[in-house]
Design an enzyme around this catalytic site. Structure first.
Site, PDB file in Angstrom:
ATOM      1  N   ARG A 154      29.265 -19.534  10.460  1.00  2.00           N
ATOM      2  CA  ARG A 154      28.873 -20.499   9.428  1.00  2.00           C
ATOM      3  C   ARG A 154      28.423 -21.805  10.076  1.00  2.00           C
ATOM      4  O   ARG A 154      27.241 -22.103  10.101  1.00  2.00           O
ATOM      5  CB  ARG A 154      30.064 -20.701   8.481  1.00  2.00           C
ATOM      6  CG  ARG A 154      29.753 -21.514   7.262  1.00  2.00           C
ATOM      7  CD  ARG A 154      30.824 -21.382   6.199  1.00  2.00           C
ATOM      8  NE  ARG A 154      32.123 -21.935   6.574  1.00  2.00           N
ATOM      9  CZ  ARG A 154      33.179 -21.939   5.769  1.00  2.00           C
ATOM     10  NH1 ARG A 154      33.101 -21.421   4.557  1.00  2.00           N
ATOM     11  NH2 ARG A 154      34.332 -22.445   6.165  1.00  2.00           N
TER      12      ARG A 154
ATOM     13  N   HIS B 214      37.488 -21.750  12.104  1.00  2.00           N
ATOM     14  CA  HIS B 214      37.885 -21.147  10.824  1.00  2.00           C
ATOM     15  C   HIS B 214      37.830 -19.632  10.967  1.00  2.00           C
ATOM     16  O   HIS B 214      36.869 -19.092  11.512  1.00  2.00           O
ATOM     17  CB  HIS B 214      36.930 -21.619   9.724  1.00  2.00           C
ATOM     18  CG  HIS B 214      37.392 -21.293   8.343  1.00  2.00           C
ATOM     19  ND1 HIS B 214      38.655 -21.584   7.891  1.00  2.00           N
ATOM     20  CD2 HIS B 214      36.759 -20.684   7.307  1.00  2.00           C
ATOM     21  CE1 HIS B 214      38.781 -21.183   6.631  1.00  2.00           C
ATOM     22  NE2 HIS B 214      37.649 -20.629   6.257  1.00  2.00           N
TER      23      HIS B 214
ATOM     24  N   TYR C 108      26.973 -12.307 -30.565  1.00  2.00           N
ATOM     25  CA  TYR C 108      25.558 -12.114 -30.213  1.00  2.00           C
ATOM     26  C   TYR C 108      25.256 -10.662 -29.892  1.00  2.00           C
ATOM     27  O   TYR C 108      26.044  -9.991 -29.212  1.00  2.00           O
ATOM     28  CB  TYR C 108      25.201 -12.957 -28.985  1.00  2.00           C
ATOM     29  CG  TYR C 108      25.077 -14.427 -29.265  1.00  2.00           C
ATOM     30  CD1 TYR C 108      24.088 -14.923 -30.123  1.00  2.00           C
ATOM     31  CD2 TYR C 108      25.938 -15.337 -28.662  1.00  2.00           C
ATOM     32  CE1 TYR C 108      23.978 -16.276 -30.369  1.00  2.00           C
ATOM     33  CE2 TYR C 108      25.827 -16.700 -28.901  1.00  2.00           C
ATOM     34  CZ  TYR C 108      24.842 -17.171 -29.760  1.00  2.00           C
ATOM     35  OH  TYR C 108      24.730 -18.499 -30.009  1.00  2.00           O
TER      36      TYR C 108
HETATM   37  C1  LIG Z   1      37.150 -24.783   6.915  1.00  2.00           C
HETATM   38  C2  LIG Z   1      38.212 -24.404   5.938  1.00  2.00           C
HETATM   39  N1  LIG Z   1      39.491 -24.602   6.256  1.00  2.00           N
HETATM   40  C3  LIG Z   1      40.488 -24.268   5.427  1.00  2.00           C
HETATM   41  C4  LIG Z   1      40.243 -23.704   4.203  1.00  2.00           C
HETATM   42  C5  LIG Z   1      41.392 -23.320   3.326  1.00  2.00           C
HETATM   43  O1  LIG Z   1      41.515 -21.937   3.249  1.00  2.00           O
HETATM   44  P1  LIG Z   1      42.594 -21.258   2.317  1.00  2.00           P
HETATM   45  O2  LIG Z   1      42.298 -21.725   0.928  1.00  2.00           O
HETATM   46  O3  LIG Z   1      42.372 -19.819   2.498  1.00  2.00           O
HETATM   47  O4  LIG Z   1      43.914 -21.746   2.792  1.00  2.00           O
HETATM   48  C6  LIG Z   1      38.931 -23.457   3.832  1.00  2.00           C
HETATM   49  C7  LIG Z   1      38.645 -22.826   2.537  1.00  2.00           C
HETATM   50  O5  LIG Z   1      37.703 -22.160   2.271  1.00  2.00           O
HETATM   51  C8  LIG Z   1      37.886 -23.813   4.726  1.00  2.00           C
HETATM   52  O6  LIG Z   1      36.591 -23.592   4.409  1.00  2.00           O
END
Ligand SMILES: Cc1ncc(COP(=O)(O)O)c(C=O)c1O
Length: 395
Positions: A137, A167, A272
């Protein structure tokens, strides 16, 4: 601030549940590990400001959002805790981020160069370097990119590298092979950054899934974790739902009331397209929530709870209302539960996600801001937010 609302549909947000989910996670992670409460997308639909305050009061030290506007909104509402914006912001806004002491995600040398030239004063810009270890990403992907980024950062003493993070794409799955690949790659990337003479004080990689799974197994999640979905009481995946280390408490429930109740003759058309015809004489109720509130048309045919009984949504869900088949007459104003418990029955975000072939994250996020949020703390109502009314008042 105007806080009332004038419709028969609302979401209850149980801040005690959020408080317990944060406190339980704090007990689980090592004392030296900070907890970053992820409150992007209006706190996954729960109310960013209220969740942020609750999380901070119960052991969270940091906040994370996805976009710069969300961070500014928290600052403007008096939140002083450190805030990280997890997605890239426009380089020309770096000065504003510095002014409000909002930490930024970086990974492109071009961004640093543009931010360096942008108009700003002497205040430091706090940076977290994103590493793409396999999510595909954002983030640096190789040592050349790391080197070029650090070189560019070094050209301006106002840039302060405060953090380094990645991440995970599969932390919520049983198969750990790809997670381990990403984890090992992150360790290599940390070494690259250290070798370039940068030692960020905060290193983080754990989302809810990784943080729920690994501390007990001795997996080192560095010195901060990013806690999102589980803070709201929802499991990161169905695979994990039966293996949670402590019970998560669901914070959001969604409610409405019957605004019309009528007996229709056999063959009467509902909604509808006249797609539903009463099979016999039937009681039909009208509920004032529709797809514009996030109650998607794809939920036509699913159930809601009334008087502890499951009632089928019949006909197509409209923009602002839908109709359901009642087992018998109910008084006008009877409560309808769309998410949550009613009598002995319960409808969960997980159940709805399964019905819509999606994930629980999307269910709470899809509840539109025009649905007022009612906040509960210590078992008492503490406030209401009605963004429709607030934005009208600000015109
Ligand atoms: C970069 C990043 N860190 C942490 C999180 C938190 O992830 P989670 O909700 O699975 O704990 C997200 C959520 O999408 C994220 O995009």
């Amino acid at each position: 601030m105007e806080t009332s609302f004038y419709r028969e549909t609302w979401a209850d947000i149980n801040l005690d549940a959020v408080a317990d989910n944060v406190a339980d996670m704090k007990k689980r992670i090592p004392e030296e590990t900070a907890l970053m409460a992820v409150v992007k997308a209006n706190g996954y639909g729960h109310g960013a400001l209220q969740v942020a305050r609750t999380a901070l009061a119960n052991g969270a030290e940091w906040l994370a959002v996805a976009i710069f506007d969300e961070a500014l909104a928290l600052r403007k509402n008096g939140i002083e805790a450190p805030i990280l914006v997890l997605s890239p912001i426009r380089p020309e806004d770096a000065g504003l981020a510095a002014k409000y002491h909002i930490s930024l995600t970086v990974f492109q040398k071009e961004w640093i160069s543009m931010a360096r030239k942008a108009d700003r004063n002497e205040e430091p810009v706090f940076l977290h370097i994103a590493c793409d270890t396999g999510m595909g990403r954002i983030g640096i992907r190789n040592d050349k990119e790391a080197e070029a980024l650090v070189e560019e950062i070094g050209k301006d003493r106002r840039f302060v590298v405060e953090g380094l993070f990645t991440h995970f794409a599969t932390a919520d799955q049983d198969d750990e092979a790809y997670f381990n690949e990403q984890y090992n790659r992150f360790e290599t990337m940390i070494d690259w950054i250290h070798d370039l003479g940068i030692h960020p004080p905060v290193i983080h990689c754990g989302n809810s899934a990784a943080t729920l799974k690994y501390p007990a197994e001795g997996r080192h999640l560095f010195n901060m974790v990013r806690y999102g979905i589980a803070m709201y009481g929802l499991s990161p995946s169905t695979e994990m739902a039966n293996k949670l280390p402590f019970p998560l408490k669901r914070a959001l429930s969604l409610h409405s009331r019957l605004v019309n109740v009528k007996k229709v003759e056999a063959g009467s058309a509902i909604g509808y397209g006249a797609t539903y015809r009463a099979e016999s004489e039937e009681w039909i109720g009208t509920v004032p929530i529709g797809y514009a509130d996030g109650w998607l048309r794809a939920l036509s045919g699913s159930d809601v709870l009334i008087g502890g009984e499951r009632c089928r949504i019949v006909g197509r869900i409209c923009m602002d209302q839908f109709m359901c088949r009642l087992p018998h007459e109910f008084p006008l104003g009877t409560e309808v539960t769309l998410i949550g418990k009613n009598g002995g029955e319960e409808i969960t975000a997980d159940g709805l996600a399964q019905k819509l072939q999606t994930i629980n994250y999307e269910i709470t996020c899809m509840i539109h801001p025009r649905v007022p949020r009612v906040f509960w703390k210590d078992g008492k109502k503490t406030g209401t937010v009605n963004p429709v009314l607030i934005s009208n008042m600000q015109q």
